[in-house]
Structures are given as structure tokens and as C-alpha cells.
Design an enzyme around this catalytic site. Sequence first.
Site, mmCIF file in Angstrom:
data_model
loop_
_atom_site.group_PDB
_atom_site.id
_atom_site.type_symbol
_atom_site.label_atom_id
_atom_site.label_comp_id
_atom_site.label_asym_id
_atom_site.label_seq_id
_atom_site.Cartn_x
_atom_site.Cartn_y
_atom_site.Cartn_z
ATOM 1 N N ASP A 1 40.899 39.139 47.150
ATOM 2 C CA ASP A 1 39.953 39.010 46.039
ATOM 3 C C ASP A 1 39.879 40.336 45.289
ATOM 4 O OD1 ASP A 1 38.053 37.795 44.454
ATOM 5 O OD2 ASP A 1 36.899 37.017 46.146
ATOM 6 N N HIS B 1 40.283 41.757 36.478
ATOM 7 C CA HIS B 1 39.249 41.401 37.462
ATOM 8 C C HIS B 1 39.849 40.973 38.803
ATOM 9 C CE1 HIS B 1 35.655 41.431 34.738
ATOM 10 N NE2 HIS B 1 36.640 41.484 33.865
HETATM 11 O O1 F6P Z 1 38.221 36.531 39.256
HETATM 12 C C1 F6P Z 1 38.631 36.633 37.950
HETATM 13 C C2 F6P Z 1 38.016 35.566 37.105
HETATM 14 O O2 F6P Z 1 38.370 35.741 35.747
HETATM 15 C C3 F6P Z 1 36.512 35.466 37.218
HETATM 16 O O3 F6P Z 1 35.847 36.378 36.422
HETATM 17 C C4 F6P Z 1 36.271 34.039 36.837
HETATM 18 O O4 F6P Z 1 35.144 33.537 37.463
HETATM 19 C C5 F6P Z 1 37.543 33.357 37.288
HETATM 20 O O5 F6P Z 1 38.514 34.309 37.506
HETATM 21 C C6 F6P Z 1 38.080 32.494 36.192
HETATM 22 O O6 F6P Z 1 38.058 31.213 36.517
HETATM 23 P P1 F6P Z 1 38.465 30.118 35.444
HETATM 24 O O7 F6P Z 1 39.923 29.902 35.602
HETATM 25 O O8 F6P Z 1 37.676 28.954 35.811
HETATM 26 O O9 F6P Z 1 38.127 30.671 34.090
#
Ligand code: F6P
Length: 483
Positions: free
Chosen positions: A362, A154
Site C-alpha cells: 500500500d 499516492h
Molecule cells: O491509492 C490511490 C488512490 O488514488 C486513492 O487515493 C483512491 O482512493 C484510489 O486509489 C482510487 O480508486 P478509484 O480507482 O476507485 O478511483
Amino acid sequence: MARLVVVSNRVSAPKSVTRAGGLEVAVMASLKRNPGIWFGWSGKLSTNILATRTIEGDPVSFVLTDLPKAAYDEFYYGFANRVLWPILHYRLDLAEFSRQDLSGYTQINDHFADELHELLKPDDVVWVHDYHFLLLAKALRERGHRNRIGFFLHTPFPPVEIITGLPHHERIISALCHYDLCGFQTETDAANFARYVESECHFPGDRKRGYDTGERIVRIGDFPVGVETDSFNKMARRAIRSSFADGVLSSLSGRAMIIGVDRLDYSKGIQNRLEAFERFLATYPEWRDNVTYLQITPKSRSEIPEYMDMERNVSSTVGRVNGQYGEASWTPIRYVNRAHTRTALAGLYRAARAALVTPLRDGMNLVAKEYVAAQDADDPGVLILSRFAGAAVECKPALLVNPYDTEAVAAAIYRALTMPIEERRARHNALYAILAKNDINEWPGRFLTALTGAETLGATASAGSLPHSASAVPEGRSAYRPN
Ligand code: F6P
């Protein structure tokens, strides 16, 4: 009939306190079309027995495992978020590598593999999400699994010159070649990984046909994550009539609103954005007292020093700008750390004259896409979007900016607020058509067809088989964590 087993660190299980953030939208869309299991962390950390429990559901069952406290800290706060996250976002300078953290990361990947080993049937199709599990396919192969296993990242994937700065990349990044398909958000990310496979792993093949590891052909593709465009638009239309949206709008006393919604993360460029807004107020004094910038920023990863530093800097910049330009009856920047529901955000997006989505880097950024989806086509707001967000590849009709160029972002704010209605409509129509075409409901099918080579998944797998009313938009009442 093949079953889909989705794997991610966070899982948005019913009644669970942890939410999966941006990933949730994509995973729920996949599982609604292809019934199966969502496997991941229960949200509990333990110092002794690690329980794994199943919540049966239709079409999705959740299998949730506890994780060991010490290893989790090394895995999540250490290797995943102090090493991989900064490097994947092109910030080698912020990476803090420790061997101990890598060992915790390996341990959690092994624990996931052990639990999946108990669960997997030979014809299950496994789809692993994100940078937390680069080693998982390798660990599953070592346990004898020959299933189709796909991986989707992602975040961005940086060029070889950056990713090779990751200590032990030869072991960690090349482990991705144990997946059958590696998917990325953009063509650039996919090409960067392909270049890595060619120059560091030396497997024969090419981007089109895949690379021959000797054990499998690993294929690479770009599958940009979208949003459920029409459903989100409907949600926004309803939400703007809510008492919440009404309360926010009337508190503006007729002023225009600019909105920003991000997790508190240095990759989001919040500090640069605040400085650009400050420059805007300095350069265009006629807008003072005529515009309010609402920045919604739920805190995240607050235990990590780089995030603590950032939190301090952002708060002090907000204070400085409000102190310098604010008046007794007007606060230029409203800075809110509380997370809001997805419905509340949809209403705010529709109410905002412009959105500032200016990450320094991003993977995709779904806030940008949701902002567009939420607009009123007759009187749409303007999206100001960083050229370094994955979303910029599709969202060319937005006002694309370089988030490091303070003056240019300030000028883009002015342009957005003064843009004639015809231009706003034309840009919005073009953007909406692009997003409607890449609707999130099409996304799982594209990835899974590439992974399995055929329509072999569960009962509702064939394209278009999901009844349109079955929304993949997690509307819920719980607070939504932006990606
Ligand atoms: O951007 C990638 C991602 O996995 C998102 O899907 C998610 O919102 C974030 O990073 C993960 O954040 P966290 O570390 O709070 O799980």
C-alpha cells in the site's frame, strides 16, 4: 499571485456522485491553504460532445470535464487499473497489457492537457495527482507550458527490476521527468524512482540536487500523506455517541470488536486477513463467541476480472468461517460492502479494540492513521499494521506484521486483544504524537515549497495561515470511499 491548479481523475465536487477517496483528504487540505482550482473528470462519459464546466467556489473552484466512453474504459479499466495499478503494487503477475489500452490512456492524458491549455495562466502552479496522469506534464510541455508542475504518486513505486516489466516504460515512466518535482509516499518509493532515473534515463545528478534533463532539473522527494489528527479525534469522540455507533455497539452484546476498512482490492490483503482470523479462532478457542470482526469493504473496479475473482474468494471465505465457527447467536465475521460516511467510520474506529490493516502492499493507508487518531487515549485500541503499508514507516509503535504470515497475524490478533492497558496507552501515545507531527495540514506546504522553491502561492499560502477551525477533514454525509 500564483494560483494552485490541482489535477486528479476523480474530483470531490459539491453534490457530485464520484468521490476522490483517500486522495480527497490530501487535495482538500492543499486547496484550503492555497485557493485555486481542482480540475478533473465530471463523472460523465459521452459518445459525442465533451463538455467542460466550472463550479465557482471559494476557496476552491471546480473545473470538470466529460470524457469519451471508449477511451475512458481503456484508460481506467485498462491501462490505469489492469497494468499500472498491479505493477505499482509489485504484482507484475496480474498485469494485462494491451496497446489499445495504452492508446486510450494517452488520449485521456491529451484531453486533460487540451482542457488545461485553455485554463492555465503562465504563473499557475500545477499539482497533478496519481498514476492516471504519468504523461500529463509531457503533454502540457508539448503545448508550450513552462509552469511549475509537480506530481504526487499516492501508490507505491516499485524497484527498477519490477517497473521495467511495464511494456513501454521507457516512454511512460521517463515522462515523469517532465515534472519539476516528483513526490512519493515514502523514502523507499522516492529512492526506487531515483534509481530508475539513473539507470534507465541516464540523466546526470543525484537524489539531493535533482537530475538534469537538459530542459529542467527534476527533483524527487518523499512527502508522506498524513491525517488531520486532532480534528479526526474530535470527530470520533462525537461519533461514538451517535445512534449509529450505539446501535452497532449494543448489537455486539459486550463482545470485543475488530475492524477492517478497505476498498475491495487485491492489494489490501483481505483474503489473507480472513484466513488469519480463521487461524486465530482455531488457535485460541477461548475467544470464540467473544469477538466480532467487522470488515467494511466497498466494492470497486468491479468490471475488472481480477476484482471479480477476488470478490468471489472473499465472500466464500467469509461464508466458510462463519459456517464453521458461527452460532445461532454469534456471527464471527460481519462482512459489509456498503460504504459508510467518514463520521460513521470515525465512531466505529473508536469503538474497535483492534484494527486489522494488513495490505500486501500500500502507498500509505490512511485507515491505519485514522484508526489511531480516533482512539480514546485512556483506553485505546491496538493497530495491527502490515509492514508493507507506507504507514508502517511512521507507525513503528503499532503491532507490525507480515500479512503473508497467517500464524503471525493470528498471534498479533491475540496479542492485541489481551494487551495490558499500560502497553496499549504507551503505544498509542507514541503513535498519536507521530501523527500529530505529520498532520495533513502541514503536507501541502511541504510539497509546494519544494515545488516552487518559495512561498509564492495564493493569499493563504504562508505556513500556519489556515485558521485551525477550517477543517480539511471531509466530514460530509456522503459515503466515503476508503483509499
Ligand atoms: O491509492 C490511490 C488512490 O488514488 C486513492 O487515493 C483512491 O482512493 C484510489 O486509489 C482510487 O480508486 P478509484 O480507482 O476507485 O478511483
